[in-house]
Design a protein around this motif. Structure first.
Motif, short mmCIF file in Angstrom:
data_model
loop_
_atom_site.label_atom_id
_atom_site.label_comp_id
_atom_site.label_asym_id
_atom_site.label_seq_id
_atom_site.Cartn_x
_atom_site.Cartn_y
_atom_site.Cartn_z
N PRO A 81 13.51 -8.79 -0.84
CA PRO A 81 12.74 -7.82 0.03
C PRO A 81 12.33 -8.49 1.35
N ARG A 140 4.37 -8.69 -12.44
CA ARG A 140 3.61 -7.51 -11.74
C ARG A 140 3.30 -7.69 -10.30
N VAL A 148 6.29 -7.67 -8.13
CA VAL A 148 6.67 -6.48 -7.74
C VAL A 148 5.59 -5.63 -6.85
N THR A 149 4.33 -6.17 -7.09
CA THR A 149 3.43 -5.85 -6.09
C THR A 149 3.53 -5.98 -4.65
N ALA A 172 6.38 -6.99 -3.30
CA ALA A 172 7.55 -6.43 -2.76
C ALA A 172 7.32 -4.91 -2.27
N SER A 173 6.25 -4.33 -2.64
CA SER A 173 5.95 -3.28 -2.01
C SER A 173 5.00 -3.20 -0.77
N ASP A 174 4.43 -2.31 -0.48
CA ASP A 174 3.64 -2.22 0.69
C ASP A 174 2.10 -2.29 0.33
N ARG A 175 1.75 -2.75 -0.77
CA ARG A 175 0.32 -2.65 -1.16
C ARG A 175 -0.08 -4.15 -1.29
N LYS A 200 -1.74 -1.41 9.10
CA LYS A 200 -0.67 -2.46 9.22
C LYS A 200 -0.62 -2.89 10.83
N SER A 252 1.98 -9.19 3.39
CA SER A 252 1.44 -8.56 2.37
C SER A 252 0.10 -9.66 2.28
N ARG A 296 -6.17 0.20 -2.09
CA ARG A 296 -5.13 -0.35 -1.39
C ARG A 296 -4.59 -1.69 -2.09
N ASN A 354 -3.15 -3.26 -5.91
CA ASN A 354 -2.79 -3.36 -7.05
C ASN A 354 -3.52 -4.51 -7.62
#
Length: 372
Positions: A31, A71, A74-75, A77-80, A179, A199, A221, A223
């Motif tokens: 990512p 988990r 994965v978090t 790799a997201s925008d959170r 951001k 992140s 905002r 996880n």
């Protein structure tokens, strides 16, 4: 001047050889600007097994359920943002450091949350001397670790989020949502945009609930990944052995930790935790969280004492004195709890099981008497 090693090198320096090796063979999808793919980030943290097909070992560095690590990855790799929450000593900060080291090879962009943390610690401040000499500009600006992570597309870390005031938490909401950070003092070049890969990993102590509650807006905002206290004896043994080996290497100490003494340490903490769970009030509980980190602290104290003031042999008496000295924080409450444990549990066990329990019994009694 000779080159000196830091007192404690960050994970990306300590495990640079492993990271170089994993990066050289990584063909998986990554990512953003990640240095390793998610699969190899997991291997770096949890260690490699035969099914991974690697031609060299990769040590396990964090001991816990793999689902927590997956988990977390994965978090990120997201925008959170990622919030690791749990009791003291559950390895939240260590997991955050390992994640940042594996993903971007820089775990040092850290803000420590305290009552004195200000919004400047999240955004920027000014070099006053340069402002006086040349005026306000990007050159005279001092970016925070979080802003640096934004500009570089890396991981920023925020330790002890619930210790920070609401103003600081509100500033973090803006960073996580928009951001970018604006610099109103500048007329041009006055926005710092987060680059792909940015992140935030935050940690929060579940025992600090009520100090500065997180707002609903900030919670949305993040996880949440809750890290439980390690209660599995095998896992706890692995953690203590891992950290003790690291300690001995760092201090260049050659000293054996007898397995019987490690068993006594683990059993004592298990007994004291059970007593705390059965207690009817906080006055009947030790102030200590009785975490794995505190076990490591007890063992470290005993090892260093044996090395510098003993015969470089770890003995049960020294371990007992270190345990009492570390856990007796309130006088007389904690001493009374430890004294009850020594008489009600350690004494019968020393009669039933024999050495090294009798020596542990004697060492603890002496330490309690000295502190009383």
């Amino acid at each position: 001047m000779t080159d000196q090693q830091p007192l404690r090198a960050p994970a990306e320096a300590t495990y640079a050889d492993e990271l170089d090796y994993l990066e050289s063979l990584d063909r998986g999808p990554k990512p953003f600007s990640w240095r390793l793919s998610p699969q190899l980030v997991r291997i770096f943290i949890l260690g490699a097994d035969k099914s991974d097909g690697l031609d060299r070992p990769v040590a396990q560095k964090w001991f816990g359920d793999r689902s927590f690590v997956e988990r977390s990855i994965v978090t990120l790799a997201s925008d959170r943002g990622l919030l690791l929450i749990g009791d003291p000593g559950t390895g939240k900060s260590w997991l955050a450091e390992l994640l940042a080291a594996a993903i971007c090879r820089d775990s040092t962009q850290v803000v420590q949350g305290t009552a004195g943390t200000t919004e400047d610690h999240l955004t920027y401040s000014w070099n006053i001397a340069m402002v006086i000499a040349k005026g306000q500009s990007r050159e005279s600006m001092i970016p925070s670790p979080i802003m640096t992570a934004m500009a570089e597309g890396t991981i920023g870390r925020f330790e002890e989020l619930t210790r920070a005031t609401s103003d600081v938490q509100d500033a973090l909401i803006s960073i996580l949502s928009e951001k970018y950070v604006t610099i109103p003092e500048l007329d041009t070049d006055n926005v710092v945009f987060a680059q792909p890969g940015f992140s935030i990993i935050a940690t929060a102590n579940s025992r600090d609930r009520g100090v500065n509650e997180l707002s609903s807006a900030l919670k949305r905002r993040f996880n949440f990944v809750r890290i439980p206290v390690v209660t599995n004896k095998r896992s706890e043994t692995e953690i203590v052995r891992f950290r003790t080996t690291e300690l001995l290497r760092r201090h260049r100490i050659e000293l054996e930790v007898p397995p019987t003494l490690l068993d006594i340490l683990l059993q004592s903490f298990a007994d004291l935790r059970a007593a705390a769970e059965a207690a009817n009030s906080d006055e009947e509980k030790l102030e200590s969280a009785l975490s794995t980190a505190e076990q490591i602290g007890v063992l470290e104290d005993a090892i260093l004492h044996s090395h510098f003031f003993g015969d470089r042999t770890l003995r049960a008496e020294t371990l007992a004195a270190s345990l009492v000295g570390t856990l007796a924080r309130r006088t007389p409450e904690d001493l009374a709890i430890l004294n009850k444990y020594w008489h009600g549990v350690v004494e019968p066990r020393s009669r039933a099981d024999g050495e090294p329990w009798p020596a542990f019994l004697a060492g603890g009694r002496d330490a309690i008497a000295t502190l009383s």
